[in-house]
Design a protein around this motif. Structure first.
Motif, PDB file in Angstrom:
ATOM      1  N   VAL A   1      43.131   1.219 -12.854  1.00 44.75           N
ATOM      2  CA  VAL A   1      43.926   0.796 -13.996  1.00 44.75           C
ATOM      3  C   VAL A   1      43.129   1.126 -15.248  1.00 44.75           C
ATOM      4  CG1 VAL A   1      45.034  -1.125 -15.195  1.00 44.75           C
ATOM      5  CG2 VAL A   1      45.056  -1.042 -12.693  1.00 44.75           C
ATOM      6  N   LEU A   2      43.673   2.008 -16.058  1.00 46.16           N
ATOM      7  CA  LEU A   2      43.082   2.314 -17.349  1.00 46.16           C
ATOM      8  C   LEU A   2      43.771   1.400 -18.349  1.00 46.16           C
ATOM      9  CD1 LEU A   2      41.076   4.200 -18.829  1.00 46.16           C
ATOM     10  CD2 LEU A   2      43.065   5.589 -19.424  1.00 46.16           C
ATOM     11  N   VAL A   3      43.015   0.439 -18.870  1.00 41.58           N
ATOM     12  CA  VAL A   3      43.599  -0.570 -19.754  1.00 41.58           C
ATOM     13  C   VAL A   3      43.142  -0.323 -21.188  1.00 41.58           C
ATOM     14  CG1 VAL A   3      41.781  -2.246 -19.216  1.00 41.58           C
ATOM     15  CG2 VAL A   3      43.904  -3.046 -20.176  1.00 41.58           C
ATOM     16  N   GLN A   4      44.104  -0.384 -22.094  1.00 40.69           N
ATOM     17  CA  GLN A   4      43.811  -0.221 -23.508  1.00 40.69           C
ATOM     18  C   GLN A   4      44.275  -1.463 -24.252  1.00 40.69           C
ATOM     19  OE1 GLN A   4      45.628   3.478 -24.716  1.00 40.69           O
ATOM     20  NE2 GLN A   4      44.038   4.664 -23.731  1.00 40.69           N
ATOM     21  N   ARG A   5      43.392  -1.988 -25.095  1.00 43.71           N
ATOM     22  CA  ARG A   5      43.790  -3.087 -25.972  1.00 43.71           C
ATOM     23  C   ARG A   5      44.600  -2.464 -27.099  1.00 43.71           C
ATOM     24  NH1 ARG A   5      39.175  -6.382 -28.946  1.00 43.71           N
ATOM     25  NH2 ARG A   5      39.340  -4.673 -30.429  1.00 43.71           N
TER      26      ARG A   5
ATOM     27  N   ASP B   1      43.632  -0.687 -30.262  1.00 45.54           N
ATOM     28  CA  ASP B   1      42.968  -1.621 -31.149  1.00 45.54           C
ATOM     29  C   ASP B   1      41.488  -1.671 -30.839  1.00 45.54           C
ATOM     30  OD1 ASP B   1      42.591  -3.658 -33.021  1.00 45.54           O
ATOM     31  OD2 ASP B   1      43.068  -5.226 -31.572  1.00 45.54           O
ATOM     32  N   GLY B   2      40.674  -1.216 -31.755  1.00 45.31           N
ATOM     33  CA  GLY B   2      39.228  -1.271 -31.571  1.00 45.31           C
ATOM     34  C   GLY B   2      38.542   0.046 -31.905  1.00 45.31           C
ATOM     35  N   PRO B   3      38.720   1.095 -31.150  1.00 45.16           N
ATOM     36  CA  PRO B   3      39.491   1.227 -29.915  1.00 45.16           C
ATOM     37  C   PRO B   3      38.756   0.604 -28.724  1.00 45.16           C
ATOM     38  CG  PRO B   3      38.405   3.307 -30.403  1.00 45.16           C
ATOM     39  CD  PRO B   3      38.073   2.364 -31.540  1.00 45.16           C
ATOM     40  N   VAL B   4      39.535   0.008 -27.846  1.00 44.85           N
ATOM     41  CA  VAL B   4      39.013  -0.560 -26.604  1.00 44.85           C
ATOM     42  C   VAL B   4      39.797   0.042 -25.445  1.00 44.85           C
ATOM     43  CG1 VAL B   4      38.715  -2.643 -25.227  1.00 44.85           C
ATOM     44  CG2 VAL B   4      38.315  -2.721 -27.697  1.00 44.85           C
ATOM     45  N   THR B   5      39.098   0.754 -24.571  1.00 41.80           N
ATOM     46  CA  THR B   5      39.682   1.337 -23.369  1.00 41.80           C
ATOM     47  C   THR B   5      38.701   1.113 -22.221  1.00 41.80           C
ATOM     48  OG1 THR B   5      40.791   3.048 -24.675  1.00 41.80           O
ATOM     49  CG2 THR B   5      40.564   3.465 -22.313  1.00 41.80           C
ATOM     50  N   VAL B   6      39.205   0.526 -21.110  1.00 45.19           N
ATOM     51  CA  VAL B   6      38.352   0.191 -19.984  1.00 45.19           C
ATOM     52  C   VAL B   6      39.016   0.666 -18.695  1.00 45.19           C
ATOM     53  CG1 VAL B   6      37.290  -1.718 -18.712  1.00 45.19           C
ATOM     54  CG2 VAL B   6      37.485  -1.846 -21.189  1.00 45.19           C
ATOM     55  N   LEU B   7      38.241   1.279 -17.808  1.00 44.06           N
ATOM     56  CA  LEU B   7      38.733   1.696 -16.495  1.00 44.06           C
ATOM     57  C   LEU B   7      38.385   0.614 -15.484  1.00 44.06           C
ATOM     58  CD1 LEU B   7      40.064   3.833 -14.704  1.00 44.06           C
ATOM     59  CD2 LEU B   7      37.785   4.808 -14.361  1.00 44.06           C
TER      60      LEU B   7
ATOM     61  N   LEU C   1      47.913  -2.320 -22.622  1.00 44.64           N
ATOM     62  CA  LEU C   1      48.639  -1.223 -21.984  1.00 44.64           C
ATOM     63  C   LEU C   1      47.868  -0.889 -20.725  1.00 44.64           C
ATOM     64  CD1 LEU C   1      50.711   1.087 -21.809  1.00 44.64           C
ATOM     65  CD2 LEU C   1      49.156   2.430 -23.248  1.00 44.64           C
ATOM     66  N   ALA C   2      48.522  -0.996 -19.569  1.00 46.16           N
ATOM     67  CA  ALA C   2      47.873  -0.749 -18.280  1.00 46.16           C
ATOM     68  C   ALA C   2      48.475   0.491 -17.640  1.00 46.16           C
ATOM     69  CB  ALA C   2      48.048  -1.955 -17.367  1.00 46.16           C
ATOM     70  N   LEU C   3      47.701   1.561 -17.592  1.00 44.33           N
ATOM     71  CA  LEU C   3      48.093   2.782 -16.901  1.00 44.33           C
ATOM     72  C   LEU C   3      47.585   2.643 -15.472  1.00 44.33           C
ATOM     73  CD1 LEU C   3      47.074   5.299 -19.695  1.00 44.33           C
ATOM     74  CD2 LEU C   3      49.331   4.324 -19.284  1.00 44.33           C
ATOM     75  N   VAL C   4      48.484   2.667 -14.490  1.00 46.98           N
ATOM     76  CA  VAL C   4      48.155   2.299 -13.110  1.00 46.98           C
ATOM     77  C   VAL C   4      48.277   3.503 -12.184  1.00 46.98           C
ATOM     78  CG1 VAL C   4      48.737   0.768 -11.189  1.00 46.98           C
ATOM     79  CG2 VAL C   4      49.023  -0.030 -13.550  1.00 46.98           C
ATOM     80  N   GLY C   5      47.170   3.831 -11.514  1.00 45.47           N
ATOM     81  CA  GLY C   5      47.155   4.891 -10.517  1.00 45.47           C
ATOM     82  C   GLY C   5      46.884   4.312  -9.139  1.00 45.47           C
TER      83      GLY C   5
ATOM     84  N   LEU D   1      42.707  -7.797 -14.357  1.00 46.98           N
ATOM     85  CA  LEU D   1      43.229  -7.419 -15.669  1.00 46.98           C
ATOM     86  C   LEU D   1      43.586  -8.660 -16.487  1.00 46.98           C
ATOM     87  CD1 LEU D   1      44.309  -5.292 -17.697  1.00 46.98           C
ATOM     88  CD2 LEU D   1      46.507  -5.554 -16.565  1.00 46.98           C
ATOM     89  N   TRP D   2      44.277  -9.617 -15.899  1.00 43.57           N
ATOM     90  CA  TRP D   2      44.752 -10.815 -16.583  1.00 43.57           C
ATOM     91  C   TRP D   2      43.585 -11.650 -17.116  1.00 43.57           C
ATOM     92  CZ3 TRP D   2      48.665 -12.141 -19.163  1.00 43.57           C
ATOM     93  CH2 TRP D   2      49.112 -13.455 -19.297  1.00 43.57           C
ATOM     94  N   GLN D   3      42.454 -11.640 -16.410  1.00 40.92           N
ATOM     95  CA  GLN D   3      41.291 -12.441 -16.811  1.00 40.92           C
ATOM     96  C   GLN D   3      40.247 -11.650 -17.617  1.00 40.92           C
ATOM     97  OE1 GLN D   3      41.071 -15.704 -16.366  1.00 40.92           O
ATOM     98  NE2 GLN D   3      43.008 -15.765 -15.256  1.00 40.92           N
ATOM     99  N   LEU D   4      40.444 -10.341 -17.789  1.00 40.04           N
ATOM    100  CA  LEU D   4      39.467  -9.486 -18.466  1.00 40.04           C
ATOM    101  C   LEU D   4      39.336  -9.880 -19.939  1.00 40.04           C
ATOM    102  CD1 LEU D   4      37.688  -6.974 -17.858  1.00 40.04           C
ATOM    103  CD2 LEU D   4      39.581  -5.596 -18.737  1.00 40.04           C
ATOM    104  N   ARG D   5      38.125 -10.181 -20.364  1.00 35.90           N
ATOM    105  CA  ARG D   5      37.886 -10.700 -21.709  1.00 35.90           C
ATOM    106  C   ARG D   5      37.623  -9.556 -22.688  1.00 35.90           C
ATOM    107  NH1 ARG D   5      33.859 -15.664 -20.896  1.00 35.90           N
ATOM    108  NH2 ARG D   5      33.919 -15.435 -23.141  1.00 35.90           N
ATOM    109  N   ILE D   6      38.705  -8.860 -23.079  1.00 31.75           N
ATOM    110  CA  ILE D   6      38.564  -7.742 -24.017  1.00 31.75           C
ATOM    111  C   ILE D   6      39.414  -7.918 -25.278  1.00 31.75           C
ATOM    112  CG2 ILE D   6      37.870  -6.074 -22.263  1.00 31.75           C
ATOM    113  CD1 ILE D   6      40.746  -4.932 -22.394  1.00 31.75           C
ATOM    114  N   LEU D   7      40.051  -9.067 -25.437  1.00 32.95           N
ATOM    115  CA  LEU D   7      40.806  -9.316 -26.661  1.00 32.95           C
ATOM    116  C   LEU D   7      39.883  -9.935 -27.705  1.00 32.95           C
ATOM    117  CD1 LEU D   7      44.148 -10.648 -25.155  1.00 32.95           C
ATOM    118  CD2 LEU D   7      43.594  -8.329 -25.907  1.00 32.95           C
ATOM    119  N   ASP D   8      40.361 -10.060 -28.932  1.00 31.39           N
ATOM    120  CA  ASP D   8      39.548 -10.634 -30.003  1.00 31.39           C
ATOM    121  C   ASP D   8      38.933 -11.958 -29.570  1.00 31.39           C
ATOM    122  OD1 ASP D   8      40.015  -8.545 -31.729  1.00 31.39           O
ATOM    123  OD2 ASP D   8      41.555  -9.579 -32.892  1.00 31.39           O
ATOM    124  N   GLY D   9      37.700 -12.181 -29.994  1.00 30.31           N
ATOM    125  CA  GLY D   9      37.003 -13.415 -29.673  1.00 30.31           C
ATOM    126  C   GLY D   9      36.612 -13.521 -28.215  1.00 30.31           C
TER     127      GLY D   9
END
Length: 143
Positions: free
Chosen positions: A3-7, A134-140, A31-35, A52-60
């Motif tokens: 899952v390539l996730v972008q804030r 946003d950030g940009p923040v992108t995590v695999l 945005l979750a791009l799912v392979g 993904l739901w618990q991943l702490r990548i949003l503000d704060g």
């Protein structure tokens, strides 16, 4: 499963000129791009949704779960491209539709079960995805 996730501050997916899913520009979302690959199963889809739901990548350093952030799920077989040889990617590691489609659905359903507001693209369609990273923040994400 990858899952390539972008804030994002906004995102939308269009199919044949019609919007089929969006994250409105009024709050942060993911945005979750799912392979999907050949040995993935429903348990992996569920665990990936939880991650993904618990991943702490949003503000704060908050998670989507903390702030009820929306999630836009888009199938993306190209996450399993093999570009090691030549100029043409190989897609052999990507699962066929008969396996991948139900697992992308299981991933989105698991997010909904966790409390997420989920929008999605259309599996196998030619989609146009628009986003403001946003950030940009992108995590695999991988398990």
């Amino acid at each position: 499963m990858r899952v390539l996730v972008q804030r994002v501050t906004s995102a939308k997916v269009m199919v044949d000129g019609a919007m089929v899913g969006e994250i409105r520009p009024d709050s942060q979302g993911l945005l979750a791009l799912v392979g999907v690959t050949h040995d993935d199963d429903v348990d992996i889809a569920r665990r990936m949704a939880e991650k993904l739901w618990q991943l702490r990548i949003l503000d704060g350093e908050r998670s989507a779960a903390d702030v009820s952030a929306p999630v836009l799920v888009v199938s993306q077989f190209t996450l399993y491209a093999n570009t090691a040889k030549g100029r043409r990617p190989s897609w052999n590691a990507a699962a066929p539709r008969i396996l991948a489609e139900p697992l992308v659905t299981a991933f989105a359903d698991a997010l909904r079960h966790l409390g997420a507001r989920v929008e999605s693209g259309v599996f196998g369609a030619d989609m146009a995805v628009e986003l403001v990273n946003d950030g940009p923040v992108t995590v695999l994400l991988e398990l």
